[in-house]
Design an enzyme around this catalytic site. Structure first.
Site, PDB file in Angstrom:
ATOM      1  N   SER A 108       0.831  -1.205   0.000  1.00 20.28           N
ATOM      2  CA  SER A 108       0.000   0.000   0.000  1.00 20.28           C
ATOM      3  C   SER A 108       0.862   1.250   0.000  1.00 20.28           C
ATOM      4  CB  SER A 108      -0.894   0.003   1.240  1.00 20.28           C
ATOM      5  OG  SER A 108      -1.530   1.244   1.418  1.00 20.28           O
ATOM      6  N   TYR A 132      -3.186   5.684  -4.061  1.00 24.07           N
ATOM      7  CA  TYR A 132      -4.394   6.510  -4.054  1.00 24.07           C
ATOM      8  C   TYR A 132      -4.018   7.831  -4.708  1.00 24.07           C
ATOM      9  CZ  TYR A 132      -6.491   3.368  -0.579  1.00 24.07           C
ATOM     10  OH  TYR A 132      -7.004   2.275   0.074  1.00 24.07           O
ATOM     11  N   THR A 158      -6.036   2.471  -6.876  1.00 20.07           N
ATOM     12  CA  THR A 158      -7.317   2.148  -6.260  1.00 20.07           C
ATOM     13  C   THR A 158      -8.315   3.238  -6.629  1.00 20.07           C
ATOM     14  OG1 THR A 158      -6.314   0.935  -4.434  1.00 20.07           O
ATOM     15  CG2 THR A 158      -8.521   1.797  -4.080  1.00 20.07           C
ATOM     16  N   LYS A 234      -7.795  -0.954  -9.527  1.00 22.78           N
ATOM     17  CA  LYS A 234      -8.387  -1.797  -8.476  1.00 22.78           C
ATOM     18  C   LYS A 234      -9.658  -1.126  -7.954  1.00 22.78           C
ATOM     19  CE  LYS A 234      -7.360  -3.987  -4.021  1.00 22.78           C
ATOM     20  NZ  LYS A 234      -8.426  -3.369  -3.196  1.00 22.78           N
ATOM     21  N   HIS A 258     -13.222  -3.306  -2.077  1.00 25.09           N
ATOM     22  CA  HIS A 258     -12.352  -2.808  -1.007  1.00 25.09           C
ATOM     23  C   HIS A 258     -12.533  -3.629   0.271  1.00 25.09           C
ATOM     24  CE1 HIS A 258      -9.819   0.942  -0.710  1.00 25.09           C
ATOM     25  NE2 HIS A 258      -9.743   0.526   0.538  1.00 25.09           N
TER      26      HIS A 258
END
Length: 361
Positions: A108, A132, A158, A234, A258
């Site tokens: 992440s 992100y 994402t 994603k 998610h």
């Protein structure tokens, strides 16, 4: 409580005893009434495998290839934030554990260790970097540049989190992060993550300030210009968006809600998977995320058209129980279970698991 974990449920029970309550709720919880969280698991109960017999299954193998990476199995470690919630070595241990299992790991952007250190910990193993989209585009671009320079082989954007879903467990806990659990790749508004406010989550507050909710499909061109790495999206959950993703030249998509942590929609991602696979029509790999807990689940997702599956919480359970070795054990357990299921349904290779291997229960 079990002493020797034999399945992922055993790992979950052991991990829960090791992780403090507010961090456990962050890891385990979903959005709203957690209907989506339950729906992800319930969807698997509606699909049955169709076993074929008198097939040579003396040498079943779960090995597969994904965007040029040779993997021991189609099980990928999903991007999840703040691995130091589960173990002091955090993402470094996760990277080592995934590498030892021959698995792809997607750290992440909210890792507790710098992405360069995570890359080094995984050695030559394949890795993609999750992102992100941030309001601060220069800070966002800097992370992209660092991932490109550090040897990551794809970017995973994402797209289902323009804002953070209402995670009631975190709000009730007034969740904050300890100083040793702060993100290492981003430095803006870190004071918000350590500031307690009754009835709200510091993680949600910081994310609301950090995430750019204005981006559209047109913004993907900027990201492509910034990095030559393949782009994976994603959070695709409709055929319409799957077609748009392909039209915008993505390298792969991940069908995901998610982990039930965003829109509390009472339909599991497994129910969504067939329409996305049909819309993509083989033009790029389709990965699947949501509720995978057994090798049986992996086989079902593959039969419904997924090229690989992602597991998030189970990797964190393994991490909490045994550090890097625990992550490896979780991934090898899923691989072993999958290969056993493949033998029992007469499908000796991943490629041989097709739609004829399942039916609605």
């Amino acid at each position: 409580m079990v002493d020797q974990p034999l399945c992922l449920d055993d790992f979950e029970a052991l991990a829960r005893a090791k992780i403090r309550q507010d961090y456990w709720d962050y890891i385990a919880g979903g959005a709203g009434a957690e209907r989506a969280l339950a729906a992800n698991r319930a969807a698997f109960a509606r699909i049955a495998l169709r076993p074929r017999v008198l097939v040579d299954v003396s040498a079943c193998t779960a090995a597969t290839t994904l965007l040029g990476h040779e993997l021991a199995s189609p099980v990928v470690v999903a991007p999840t934030a703040y691995h130091r919630m589960s173990h002091p070595e955090g993402e470094l241990a996760t990277a080592r554990g995934a590498a030892d299992a021959g698995a792809l790991y997607i750290p992440s952007i909210f890792s507790n260790y710098p992405l360069e250190d995570v890359a080094a910990a995984g050695g030559a193993a394949p890795r993609w970097q999750q992102l992100y989209w941030l309001h601060d585009r220069e800070a966002f671009g800097a992370v992209v540049d660092r991932a490109t320079a550090a040897g990551y082989s794809a970017l995973v954007l994402t797209v289902d989190a323009p804002v953070i879903g209402l995670r009631l467990r975190d709000a009730r806990n007034a969740l904050t992060l300890d100083a040793d659990t702060l993100p290492a790749n981003l430095f803006a508004a870190q004071d918000l993550l350590t500031t307690r406010s009754e009835g709200s989550s510091a993680v949600a507050t910081q994310s609301l300030q950090a995430f750019d909710a204005s981006i559209t499909w047109d913004d993907l061109a900027w990201l492509r210009d910034r990095s030559p790495l393949p782009l994976v999206l994603k959070g695709i959950a409709t055929a319409e968006d799957a077609r748009l993703a392909v039209e915008h030249g993505v390298a792969a998509i991940v069908v995901s809600n998610h982990g039930g942590r965003q829109l509390d929609n009472p339909i599991g991602t497994l129910d969504i998977l067939p329409e996305v696979v049909e819309a993509v029509a083989g033009r790029c790999p389709v990965l699947f995320d949501g509720g995978v807990r057994t090798g049986h689940d992996v086989a079902v997702a593959l039969a419904l058209g997924a090229d690989a599956v992602l597991v998030g919480r189970p990797a964190l359970w393994g991490l909490a129980v045994g550090g890097a070795a625990g992550v490896t054990q979780v991934l090898r357990l899923l691989q072993t279970e999958l290969e056993r299921v493949m033998a029992l349904i007469g499908r000796p290779t991943v490629e041989s698991i097709d739609a004829s291997a399942v039916r609605r229960a």
